[in-house]
Design an enzyme around this catalytic site. Structure first.
Site, PDB file in Angstrom:
ATOM      1  N   HIS A 159      65.763 -49.884   3.629  1.00 57.42           N
ATOM      2  CA  HIS A 159      64.434 -49.283   3.447  1.00 57.42           C
ATOM      3  C   HIS A 159      64.213 -48.107   4.386  1.00 57.42           C
ATOM      4  O   HIS A 159      63.378 -47.248   4.106  1.00 57.42           O
ATOM      5  CB  HIS A 159      63.325 -50.333   3.572  1.00 57.42           C
ATOM      6  CG  HIS A 159      63.004 -50.786   4.956  1.00 57.42           C
ATOM      7  ND1 HIS A 159      63.533 -51.938   5.508  1.00 57.42           N
ATOM      8  CD2 HIS A 159      62.192 -50.263   5.904  1.00 57.42           C
ATOM      9  CE1 HIS A 159      63.051 -52.103   6.725  1.00 57.42           C
ATOM     10  NE2 HIS A 159      62.235 -51.093   6.999  1.00 57.42           N
ATOM     11  N   ASP A 174      69.095 -56.290   3.702  1.00 57.25           N
ATOM     12  CA  ASP A 174      68.505 -54.975   3.990  1.00 57.25           C
ATOM     13  C   ASP A 174      69.410 -54.229   4.973  1.00 57.25           C
ATOM     14  O   ASP A 174      69.086 -54.048   6.145  1.00 57.25           O
ATOM     15  CB  ASP A 174      67.105 -55.165   4.573  1.00 57.25           C
ATOM     16  CG  ASP A 174      66.288 -53.878   4.569  1.00 57.25           C
ATOM     17  OD1 ASP A 174      66.838 -52.829   4.175  1.00 57.25           O
ATOM     18  OD2 ASP A 174      65.109 -53.928   4.964  1.00 57.25           O
ATOM     19  N   SER A 189      62.478 -51.210  12.746  1.00 56.84           N
ATOM     20  CA  SER A 189      63.386 -51.508  11.640  1.00 56.84           C
ATOM     21  C   SER A 189      64.724 -50.820  11.869  1.00 56.84           C
ATOM     22  O   SER A 189      64.777 -49.624  12.154  1.00 56.84           O
ATOM     23  CB  SER A 189      62.796 -51.026  10.316  1.00 56.84           C
ATOM     24  OG  SER A 189      61.785 -51.868   9.871  1.00 56.84           O
TER      25      SER A 189
END
Length: 235
Positions: free
Chosen positions: A74, A113, A189
Site C-alpha cells: 500500500h 502487504d 507503514s
C-alpha cells in the site's frame, strides 16, 4: 484480522516535487503526540541499522540489498510512487544519504502487504545509493516475548521527516502475521521490525487504532517470504 484495523500511512501527508524530497517540508514546528519513553528520535542516521531505513511519502522502507528496498504494497502503490522519490536515512541533524528515483516495483503475489522497490543507483545529488546505505540482514526467526525495535518516519511530513525508533515485545506470531506492542503511527507503514541484534524480522503494516497503547501488526518474514525477497534483490 479485525475490520477496524487501521492501515498506517494510506494517506500521503505531503506531495514531492522535482526539487527533491526534504526541501518541500514545512518549516513550522511539529511534534509526535503521545510519544512514550520507549520512543526516541534518531538525529544521526548515518550508522547501522539506521542508515538502512528510507522514507517514502507517507511511509517507510528498509534496504536489503543492491538498489533494493522492502516496504508495504500500500506504500509502494500509493500516490503514483514513480513520480516520487525515496530519501535514504533522512534525519534532523545527520547527513542524509540522498534522494533516489524509483525504478520499478515488484509486489508479493500473495495476500501479504509486502513489495520490493528498486531505485536508480545515482541520486538527484549525484550520490551512490549503495555507498550511502547499509543492507539489513535477515533474522533466522523470532518468538513471542522477543524484544524488538521499529524504526521509521511516523507522521512524516508533520515531523519534517525526523526518524524515530520505538521498542516493544512480540505478542503473537502465526504464519506470516505478527503482533507487537512497539509504538507506531501513520507513516510507520513499511518500517523494519528488528530483533536485539538489529536483524530483520519483518515489516510493520497496520495498527488497531490511534492510541499508542493499542496493538500493531507486521508481516513476519517466513522462509518463503525471505526467498521471495532474496530472489528480487538486484544482482
Amino acid at each position: 484480522m479485525n475490520e477496524n484495523v487501521m492501515v498506517k500511512g494510506l494517506t500521503a501527508l505531503t506531495i514531492l516535487t522535482s526539487l527533491g524530497f526534504a526541501e518541500n517540508i514545512s518549516n513550522q514546528p511539529h511534534s509526535i503526540a503521545k510519544a512514550e519513553k520507549n520512543v526516541k528520535e534518531i538525529t544521526d542516521a548515518t550508522k547501522e541499522p539506521y542508515n538502512s531505513v528510507v522514507a517514502f511519502v507517507g511511509g517507510t522502507g528498509v534496504v536489503v540489498g543492491k538498489n533494493t528496498i522492502v516496504t508495504n504494497k500500500h506504500i509502494a502503490k500509493s500516490n503514483d510512487i514513480f513520480k516520487n522519490r525515496v530519501s535514504a536515512h533522512h534525519s534532523s541533524k545527520g547527513k542524509g544519504g540522498g534522494n533516489y528515483d524509483v525504478k520499478d516495483i515488484v509486489e508479493y503475489p500473495g495476500k501479504e502487504d509486502l513489495a520490493i522497490v528498486h531505485v536508480h543507483e545515482t541520486s538527484t545529488e549525484g550520490l551512490n545509493f549503495n555507498k550511502n546505505v547499509s543492507y539489513t540482514k535477515f533474522a533466522d526467526g523470532a518468538k513471542v516475548k522477543d524484544r524488538i525495535s521499529v524504526i521509521g518516519y511516523p507522521k512524516g511530513a508533520q515531523t519534517k521527516y525526523k526518524m524515530f525508533e520505538s521498542t516493544g515485545t512480540i505478542n503473537h506470531i502465526s504464519g506470516t502475521f505478527m503482533e507487537f506492542d512497539a509504538y507506531a503511527q501513520p507513516g510507520n507503514s513499511g518500517s523494519p521490525v528488528l530483533n536485539s541484534k538489529h536483524e530483520l524480522i519483518g515489516i510493520l503494516y497496520a495498527g488497531s487504532g490511534k492510541d499508542e497503547s493499542e496493538k500493531n501488526f507486521g508481516v513476519y518474514f517466513t522462509p518463503q517470504l525471505k526467498e521471495f525477497i532474496q530472489n528480487n534483490i538486484e544482482k
